[in-house]
Write an enzyme that holds these catalytic residues in place. Structure first.
Site, PDB file in Angstrom:
ATOM      1  N   LYS A 101     -13.778  -6.474  -7.921  1.00 49.88           N
ATOM      2  CA  LYS A 101     -14.401  -6.722  -6.585  1.00 49.88           C
ATOM      3  C   LYS A 101     -15.717  -6.923  -6.709  1.00 49.88           C
ATOM      4  O   LYS A 101     -16.414  -6.177  -7.276  1.00 49.88           O
ATOM      5  CB  LYS A 101     -13.814  -5.490  -5.655  1.00 49.88           C
ATOM      6  CG  LYS A 101     -12.189  -5.487  -5.497  1.00 49.88           C
ATOM      7  CD  LYS A 101     -12.139  -4.239  -4.580  1.00 49.88           C
ATOM      8  CE  LYS A 101     -10.483  -4.020  -4.346  1.00 49.88           C
ATOM      9  NZ  LYS A 101     -10.261  -2.707  -3.470  1.00 49.88           N
ATOM     10  N   LYS A 147       0.947  -1.268  -0.068  1.00 50.27           N
ATOM     11  CA  LYS A 147       0.101   0.047   0.062  1.00 50.27           C
ATOM     12  C   LYS A 147       1.066   1.310   0.070  1.00 50.27           C
ATOM     13  O   LYS A 147       1.570   1.373   0.998  1.00 50.27           O
ATOM     14  CB  LYS A 147      -0.837  -0.017   1.421  1.00 50.27           C
ATOM     15  CG  LYS A 147      -2.145  -1.041   1.314  1.00 50.27           C
ATOM     16  CD  LYS A 147      -3.123  -0.763   0.187  1.00 50.27           C
ATOM     17  CE  LYS A 147      -4.242  -1.636   0.240  1.00 50.27           C
ATOM     18  NZ  LYS A 147      -5.377  -1.155  -0.910  1.00 50.27           N
TER      19      LYS A 147
END
Length: 331
Positions: A247, A151
């Site tokens: 997703k 991240k």
């Protein structure tokens, strides 16, 4: 006519430590679990409303519960697709329908969907945004995982990339910038990612401000996440992105996720199947997209202090789809 009854509630699961991205941190995963019941048989699903897309837990729960009369009157998985837009609310109900259908048919969802799941699914493991040294240390602790997802999206990302690669010289790495890079620094950071051997950079620029991606050299493949939701708009990604993160909370469930995977293949867009921080009840349906994906990021339960009972089996970053008594399988 078979009557479908609905039950839905908000649930909370502690995160192991803290999960941090460019937009903030959290120590708890809050999800909505849905149950659909027909003739005493229960199917269940889970969703994670995301504030980035204007969703809240309370409003999503209200939307789900508002469908109770329509479900009781015969709304099914097919008509659900037009009853709600893509998003978290439809995802939980769609997945609950798949689970219910499999149980009523005495089979499993993979067979219903005509999918042959792999015997072993290797998933990324997420390293939260932190200082270069802290991320390098976390990467070292998880170097046994088959793929690490970093991240990023804050000042100092080039230093983070260099520190992590030095710490884990042999690990496969992908990056998620969560819309955190500036256009002025994009090419510099892509070169840094290339030099660090990064396989994929996810959503470097803000959705809606990513036209620059069509004008520059992709020294590392670039994946759309916040810029890619469902079938609508998928074609417009060609030329800007090389891959798309599918997703279920964005597509509105497994039904449209499978359609997105098929259309992405037609458009020569590679696929990552991803997730929110959530339980195996979210991962199990998402795992059925894994056969279409080059990268799998279904580590949600690994980030929790404890998963649901009877969840998926994870061993060193690999999922055994055969060990699953929670969703999508007749028992």
């Amino acid at each position: 006519m078979t009557t479908t009854s609905l039950r839905a509630e908000i649930e909370s699961f502690l995160i192991a430590g803290r999960f941090t991205i460019s937009r903030g941190s959290k120590t708890e995963a809050r999800v909505i679990r849905v149950e659909l019941q027909q003739d005493g048989i229960i199917g269940q699903g889970e969703c994670v409303p995301y504030s980035r897309y204007g969703e809240t837990l309370e409003a999503t729960l209200e939307t789900i519960l508002s469908l109770a009369p329509q479900l009781a009157s015969g709304l099914d998985r097919t008509t659900l697709q037009s009853a709600l837009p893509p998003g978290a609310a439809r995802n939980a109900i769609d997945c609950a329908f798949w689970d219910l259908e499999a149980k009523r048919a005495g089979t499993d969802v993979a067979k219903l969907a005509n999918i042959l799941p792999p015997a072993r699914i290797e998933t990324a493991y997420t390293i939260s945004l932190d200082t270069p040294d802290a991320m390098a240390e976390a990467a070292t602790r998880h170097a046994h995982m088959p793929l690490l997802k970093l991240k990023l999206g804050a000042p100092g990302d080039a230093d983070r990339l260099a520190a992590i690669r030095a710490a884990v010289p042999n690990s496969r790495l992908v990056v998620d910038a969560n819309e955190g890079w500036q256009p002025s620094e994009l090419q510099t950071l892509l070169r840094a990612a290339h030099n660090a051997g990064i396989e994929l950079v996810e959503q470097p620029l803000p959705a809606g401000n990513d036209a620059l991606l069509a004008e520059i050299e992709h020294t590392v493949p670039i994946c759309a996440d916040e810029s890619a939701h469902a079938l609508a708009g998928l074609d417009q990604l060609v030329g800007r992105y090389d891959a798309v993160n599918v997703k279920l909370d964005k597509t509105g469930g497994l039904t449209e996720a499978l359609a997105v995977a098929q259309r992405a293949k037609e458009l020569n867009l590679a696929i990552m199947v991803g997730c929110m921080v959530s339980t195996s009840l979210s991962m199990a349906p998402a795992s059925l997209v894994a056969p279409f994906a080059r990268w799998v990021d279904l580590d949600g339960p690994l980030l929790l202090a404890a998963d649901r009972p009877n969840g998926l089996a994870y061993t060193d970053g690999a999922i055994d789809p055969g060990v699953n008594r929670l969703w999508g399988r007749y028992a």
